[in-house]
Structures are given as C-alpha cells and as structure tokens.
Design a protein around this motif. Sequence first.
Motif, PDB file in Angstrom:
ATOM      1  N   SER A 125       0.836  -1.209   0.000  1.00 55.14           N
ATOM      2  CA  SER A 125       0.000   0.000   0.000  1.00 55.14           C
ATOM      3  C   SER A 125       0.866   1.252   0.000  1.00 55.14           C
ATOM      4  O   SER A 125       0.606   2.199  -0.740  1.00 55.14           O
ATOM      5  CB  SER A 125      -0.911   0.026   1.233  1.00 55.14           C
ATOM      6  OG  SER A 125      -1.712  -1.123   1.290  1.00 55.14           O
TER       7      SER A 125
ATOM      8  N   GLY B 177       2.400   2.077  -3.382  1.00 58.75           N
ATOM      9  CA  GLY B 177       1.513   2.386  -4.514  1.00 58.75           C
ATOM     10  C   GLY B 177       1.209   1.173  -5.370  1.00 58.75           C
ATOM     11  O   GLY B 177       0.847   1.309  -6.544  1.00 58.75           O
TER      12      GLY B 177
ATOM     13  N   GLN C 194      -4.487  -1.323  -5.575  1.00 53.60           N
ATOM     14  CA  GLN C 194      -5.501  -0.433  -6.146  1.00 53.60           C
ATOM     15  C   GLN C 194      -6.476   0.089  -5.091  1.00 53.60           C
ATOM     16  O   GLN C 194      -6.749   1.275  -5.020  1.00 53.60           O
ATOM     17  CB  GLN C 194      -6.295  -1.178  -7.241  1.00 53.60           C
ATOM     18  CG  GLN C 194      -5.444  -1.552  -8.455  1.00 53.60           C
ATOM     19  CD  GLN C 194      -4.747  -0.354  -9.067  1.00 53.60           C
ATOM     20  OE1 GLN C 194      -5.344   0.687  -9.276  1.00 53.60           O
ATOM     21  NE2 GLN C 194      -3.444  -0.494  -9.329  1.00 53.60           N
ATOM     22  N   LYS C 195      -6.993  -0.834  -4.283  1.00 52.26           N
ATOM     23  CA  LYS C 195      -8.080  -0.435  -3.376  1.00 52.26           C
ATOM     24  C   LYS C 195      -7.528  -0.020  -2.020  1.00 52.26           C
ATOM     25  O   LYS C 195      -7.394  -0.836  -1.103  1.00 52.26           O
ATOM     26  CB  LYS C 195      -9.083  -1.587  -3.229  1.00 52.26           C
ATOM     27  CG  LYS C 195     -10.006  -1.735  -4.430  1.00 52.26           C
ATOM     28  CD  LYS C 195     -11.084  -2.783  -4.206  1.00 52.26           C
ATOM     29  CE  LYS C 195     -12.219  -2.271  -3.313  1.00 52.26           C
ATOM     30  NZ  LYS C 195     -13.237  -3.323  -3.065  1.00 52.26           N
TER      31      LYS C 195
ATOM     32  N   ASP D  38      -7.380   3.533   0.842  1.00 53.76           N
ATOM     33  CA  ASP D  38      -7.699   4.925   1.147  1.00 53.76           C
ATOM     34  C   ASP D  38      -7.011   5.323   2.439  1.00 53.76           C
ATOM     35  O   ASP D  38      -6.489   4.472   3.166  1.00 53.76           O
ATOM     36  CB  ASP D  38      -9.223   5.162   1.203  1.00 53.76           C
ATOM     37  CG  ASP D  38      -9.916   4.294   2.232  1.00 53.76           C
ATOM     38  OD1 ASP D  38      -9.651   4.471   3.444  1.00 53.76           O
ATOM     39  OD2 ASP D  38     -10.713   3.431   1.835  1.00 53.76           O
TER      40      ASP D  38
ATOM     41  N   SER E 143      -4.045   8.067   4.060  1.00 56.00           N
ATOM     42  CA  SER E 143      -2.970   8.980   3.687  1.00 56.00           C
ATOM     43  C   SER E 143      -1.601   8.365   3.994  1.00 56.00           C
ATOM     44  O   SER E 143      -1.423   7.719   5.026  1.00 56.00           O
ATOM     45  CB  SER E 143      -3.149  10.296   4.459  1.00 56.00           C
ATOM     46  OG  SER E 143      -1.984  11.082   4.352  1.00 56.00           O
TER      47      SER E 143
ATOM     48  N   GLU F 296       2.040  13.873  -0.166  1.00 55.79           N
ATOM     49  CA  GLU F 296       1.074  12.767  -0.220  1.00 55.79           C
ATOM     50  C   GLU F 296       1.462  11.783  -1.322  1.00 55.79           C
ATOM     51  O   GLU F 296       1.668  12.169  -2.477  1.00 55.79           O
ATOM     52  CB  GLU F 296      -0.333  13.311  -0.495  1.00 55.79           C
ATOM     53  CG  GLU F 296      -1.420  12.236  -0.524  1.00 55.79           C
ATOM     54  CD  GLU F 296      -1.528  11.475   0.813  1.00 55.79           C
ATOM     55  OE1 GLU F 296      -1.303  10.256   0.805  1.00 55.79           O
ATOM     56  OE2 GLU F 296      -1.830  12.113   1.852  1.00 55.79           O
TER      57      GLU F 296
ATOM     58  N   LEU G   5      -0.227   8.506  -1.443  1.00 57.43           N
ATOM     59  CA  LEU G   5      -1.313   7.577  -1.733  1.00 57.43           C
ATOM     60  C   LEU G   5      -2.041   8.006  -3.006  1.00 57.43           C
ATOM     61  O   LEU G   5      -2.372   9.181  -3.175  1.00 57.43           O
ATOM     62  CB  LEU G   5      -2.297   7.489  -0.565  1.00 57.43           C
ATOM     63  CG  LEU G   5      -2.988   6.122  -0.483  1.00 57.43           C
ATOM     64  CD1 LEU G   5      -2.009   5.055  -0.025  1.00 57.43           C
ATOM     65  CD2 LEU G   5      -4.184   6.163   0.461  1.00 57.43           C
ATOM     66  N   GLY G   6      -2.247   7.042  -3.890  1.00 54.81           N
ATOM     67  CA  GLY G   6      -2.872   7.343  -5.179  1.00 54.81           C
ATOM     68  C   GLY G   6      -1.841   7.531  -6.281  1.00 54.81           C
ATOM     69  O   GLY G   6      -2.188   7.587  -7.454  1.00 54.81           O
ATOM     70  N   LYS G   7      -0.564   7.630  -5.910  1.00 54.41           N
ATOM     71  CA  LYS G   7       0.473   7.762  -6.948  1.00 54.41           C
ATOM     72  C   LYS G   7       0.934   6.386  -7.401  1.00 54.41           C
ATOM     73  O   LYS G   7       0.961   5.438  -6.613  1.00 54.41           O
ATOM     74  CB  LYS G   7       1.666   8.542  -6.399  1.00 54.41           C
ATOM     75  CG  LYS G   7       1.308   9.967  -6.077  1.00 54.41           C
ATOM     76  CD  LYS G   7       2.529  10.847  -5.958  1.00 54.41           C
ATOM     77  CE  LYS G   7       2.057  12.304  -5.896  1.00 54.41           C
ATOM     78  NZ  LYS G   7       3.076  13.216  -5.400  1.00 54.41           N
ATOM     79  N   PRO G   8       1.331   6.276  -8.664  1.00 57.22           N
ATOM     80  CA  PRO G   8       1.837   4.982  -9.154  1.00 57.22           C
ATOM     81  C   PRO G   8       3.218   4.681  -8.561  1.00 57.22           C
ATOM     82  O   PRO G   8       3.920   5.592  -8.115  1.00 57.22           O
ATOM     83  CB  PRO G   8       1.931   5.203 -10.671  1.00 57.22           C
ATOM     84  CG  PRO G   8       2.063   6.672 -10.842  1.00 57.22           C
ATOM     85  CD  PRO G   8       1.330   7.311  -9.700  1.00 57.22           C
TER      86      PRO G   8
END
Length: 242
Positions: free
Chosen positions: A50, A53, A56-57, A59, A61, A68, A70-73
């Motif tokens: 996690s 990166g 996928q699933k 949430d 921070s 930040e 989280l959400g970056k490849p």
Amino acid sequence: MPPDAILEVKNLNAYYGPAHVLQDVSFEIGSEPTAIIGRNGMGKSTLCLSIMGMLQKVDGSVRFHGEELLGKPPYKVAAAGLAFVPQGRRLFQSLTVEEHLRLVSNGNGNGRWNTERIYELFPRLAERRRSGAMQLSGGEQQMLAIARSLLLDPKLLIMDEPSEGLAPAVIDHLIDAIRGLSAEGTAILLVEQNLSVATELADRHLVMVAGRIAAETTADELENDPDAQRRYLGVEPLAEEA
Ligand SMILES: Nc1ncnc2c1ncn2[C@@H]1O[C@H](COP(=O)(O)OP(=O)(O)O)[C@@H](O)[C@H]1O
Ligand SMILES: [Mg+2]
C-alpha cells in the motif's frame, strides 16, 4: 508525532475485493530504523504494498516528508525516495546479477549508489556477477534484491522479511549490511518475523495484529518479555544468552 517524522501513515485502509485487510492503520516513523512485526497473515506485506503504490483499493494517507503518496503509481513513489525489497525477492529468472543491476543503474550516474559501490558492499555479488539469478543461493538473491533497490538511491528502504529462508551466517552478513545503510543515513522500515533480526536492527517495534497496529514496543521490552514474544509472534521465546 516525533519532530523528525519522515513517513506519516494515517487511517490507511486496504482491501482485496470485499476483504478489508488494513484497518485504519496509523503510525509515523523517523530516521531511526523501525520494525513491523506480527504473525503470518496480519497484513504486513499489504502495508508495504500500500505504501509503495502497488495496490488499487486503498484509502487514507501516506505522506513522505509531507508529500502525499497515496494514489500515486509505484514509479512516482520511488521517485519520491522510497525503495522496496519485496518478500520472496522477485528476481528475473533469465537475468544475471550484472544485468539486474544494469537494468536499474542505466542513465543514473550521480546518485550515492553505483554498481562499484554495490560490489564493495556485497563482494559476493561481484564474484557472481555473471551468474543467473536462479543459480544464486538464497542469501545471494536477497543481497541482489537489496542491491537493486539501493541503485534507486532511496531515502527510505522498506524491506519485507529480508531474512526469510536464510542461514544464520548469511543473516549476520545481512544485518551488518543493513546497519551500514542505516549508519550512512538511509531510513529503514523493516518487516520481520525473525525476532532476533528485528531487535538487532531496530529499537522501535510496531506490532501488527489483524490489519491494525495493535501495540508499540521496544527491542529491550520484547527481548525481556517472553510472553509478548508469544503473543505478538506466536514463536517460542528467544533463547537465553549463554
Ligand atoms: N492478493 C491477495 N488477495 C486476497 N487476499 C490476500 C492477498 N494477499 C494477501 N491477502 C490476505 O490478506 C491478509 C494479509 O496478508 P499479508 O499482508 O500477506 O500478511 P503478512 O505479510 O502479515 O503475512 C491475509 O489474510 C491474506 O490471506
Ligand atoms: Mg508478508
């Protein structure tokens, strides 16, 4: 939060399909080595993936020096200064030692790490430079997996059970190498089930139970508390020093 926190994980959740595996995980680490311990299946590898990166699933921070992630490849997480040595090493069967290293070091001549320095740290890899990854011993494969991540010049190195499956003499060499990295300023987040490796490398220990950080303890406390060792790791206590 300690004033020198570099990685801050806040309310991190991770899911595999409907399975809610990481549950509101929050912690922060500074530049001192930190260990994450816990039994099989508790979510340690999921936590690493996690942060990197690679899931996928998720949430929540994950901040590194305030940025930040989280959400970056994964390549952007790596560019921010994090490197990861996955559990089980994940080498390429068909590539030699040298090819593994060249794959990462191409076009990157000004970092702290280059192939020569890697071979100084792990002389055995220099001797085996033309061997295929699958011809290497478990220890040599682990050295290569670490070497490959060092060529990314990480500020934070995350290792998932690096001592798994290694002979005691090889583990001693691994501990020396990781200590050296820490001494020269690389932050270390170490996932381990081998308690003696974890306590030799880190004073601060976070205990994962069922997808949560259930406790924080120190190497001293752990070493002197056979009950906690059983509780947290389900292992027989460390042998008394002779
Ligand atoms: N790819 C996956 N798909 C579904 N479930 C998974 C997957 N990987 C791990 N799990 C489950 O998530 C939980 C945590 O696994 P993991 O993070 O590998 O634990 P640890 O590294 O602490 O042994 C376990 O229940 C495991 O079965
Ligand atoms: Mg694991």
